[in-house]
Design a protein around this motif. Sequence first.
Motif, short mmCIF file in Angstrom:
data_model
loop_
_atom_site.label_atom_id
_atom_site.label_comp_id
_atom_site.label_asym_id
_atom_site.label_seq_id
_atom_site.Cartn_x
_atom_site.Cartn_y
_atom_site.Cartn_z
N GLY A 27 6.19 -4.05 -82.53
CA GLY A 27 7.33 -3.82 -83.40
C GLY A 27 7.06 -4.11 -84.86
N LEU A 28 6.55 -5.30 -85.16
CA LEU A 28 6.32 -5.69 -86.56
C LEU A 28 5.19 -4.90 -87.19
CD1 LEU A 28 8.38 -7.90 -85.97
CD2 LEU A 28 6.93 -9.49 -87.24
N GLY A 149 7.07 1.75 -79.75
CA GLY A 149 6.60 0.49 -79.19
C GLY A 149 5.25 0.56 -78.53
N GLY A 150 4.50 1.61 -78.80
CA GLY A 150 3.15 1.76 -78.28
C GLY A 150 2.41 2.79 -79.11
N PHE A 167 14.03 9.95 -89.14
CA PHE A 167 13.31 8.74 -88.74
C PHE A 167 13.55 8.54 -87.24
CE2 PHE A 167 11.40 4.75 -90.51
CZ PHE A 167 11.15 4.14 -89.29
N VAL A 168 12.50 8.67 -86.45
CA VAL A 168 12.57 8.48 -85.01
C VAL A 168 12.24 7.03 -84.70
CG1 VAL A 168 11.76 9.24 -82.75
CG2 VAL A 168 11.88 10.88 -84.65
N ALA A 169 13.16 6.32 -84.06
CA ALA A 169 12.97 4.88 -83.85
C ALA A 169 13.26 4.49 -82.42
CB ALA A 169 13.88 4.09 -84.79
N GLU A 170 12.35 3.74 -81.83
CA GLU A 170 12.63 3.11 -80.55
C GLU A 170 13.64 1.99 -80.79
OE1 GLU A 170 10.30 0.68 -77.00
OE2 GLU A 170 9.20 2.11 -78.24
N ALA A 171 14.75 2.03 -80.07
CA ALA A 171 15.85 1.09 -80.30
C ALA A 171 15.92 0.10 -79.14
CB ALA A 171 17.16 1.86 -80.44
#
Length: 470
Positions: A27-28, A149-150, A167-171
């Motif tokens: 994540g970071l 996340g990967g 912006f595509v984001a894993e939530a």
Amino acid sequence: MRIPVPEHILPADQLGRVHFVGIGGAGLSAIARIMAARGLPVSGSDDQDTPFLPALRELGVTCHLGYDAAHVGDAETLVVTTAAREDNPEVLEARRRGLRVLPRSAGLAAVMADQRVLAVAGTHGKTTTTGLLTCALLAAGADPSYAVGGVLTSTGRNADAGTDDLFVAEADESDGAFLVYRPHAAVVTNVEADHLDNWGTEEAYHQAFDDFVQTLDRDGFLVCVGDDAGAARLAEAARLDGREVVTVGESDGVDLRILDLVLDGTTSRCRIQRDGEMLGELRLGIPGRHYVLDAAAALAMGLRLGFAFDDLAGGLAGFTGTGRRMELKGEAAGVRVYDSYAHHPVEIAGDLQAARAVAGEGRVVAAFQPHLVSRTRIFGEQMGIALGAADEVVVLDVYVAREDPDPSVSGATVADAVPLAADHVAFVPDQADVPAELVRRARPGDVVITLGAGDITAVGPRVLDLLGER
């Protein structure tokens, strides 16, 4: 460590130099990569040299190993992993100096400011679906920023700073992070109780997804997998609230329907129908029904955004996976070795079904490392039952991660619940002994799969080494 989310989150370009505590995590490192790619000053620390750090160093990001107050330097903002301890010296230094301290969710929200956020949520399948959506949009001519996340095997990265407004984001729902993002649109793959160490009850967990839907733009939309009871309930509630919803799946009555699904080894194919109209064929280079559902959800998002079916389907066909999601580690002595992040009973069942398709006439030899004491206490028996879909099972001890050990909770709880004959199940608490145990059980033609969200990912390469020596 629980860091409160500030009421007002500044855009990333107003945070000054940002220092990441736990920069080596998925994540970071994604947030840091996007900031660095935009020319913002960042640095970070981690207690181990993870696979995400070399790519950050190539961008000029200073990544310290170990935590020390001196690493904070002239930073104005800290972004802190939830895995950080309360006595972390860098966090203590930031607080002493009155610096801005943000949780991961706020850091991601800062880099998403002023963009149309496409959030991917759900108990299972978030990383794969985020990756599928990213690849589909790229193939359709978009250039989104993304945070996954990967690592996407197609790009070799878990994040990028794009040039358009998407912006595509894993939530992630595990700590409530997905309630911070205010997306334009969202995918929910499924909703099934997990992370009860944070949410407490199944009811509270489901309520969090209801709250997540309320964070979407009113002129946006929601994509739900209608085959999942939890996601279907969420879709119905959202429609009653006047929101636009697109449902996908194999079930009757969904908006985007999967027909004539064929699972063939490491590939799958189906036809896609929308509102009674046949759009075309979808082919995937990844195995398993659950991944087809993920792809259909990504496809539905892309179609609703106005992109062409053929372009999106081409991107999905070219998707080769993400790290630790049915990732092929190699083959030796006629045995293929896969690694998976699966750590919940439903995820275990899905990936073992995929492994069975890949194995064909061979057998499935599974090694599972339970993740978190709390999750094992609640789901340990169900984990064991799900592992019964394999032919041979090796269970490791619990990877305790952010919790303290509990002598009453161990991997033996999981192993005892596996519905296989005793000689086909082994509890091997010491990870160092697991590769040899797997090699002893594996035969040419078999698939060995390592499962778990901890450090079991290190077992696969060692298995390949031992097989090579056979």
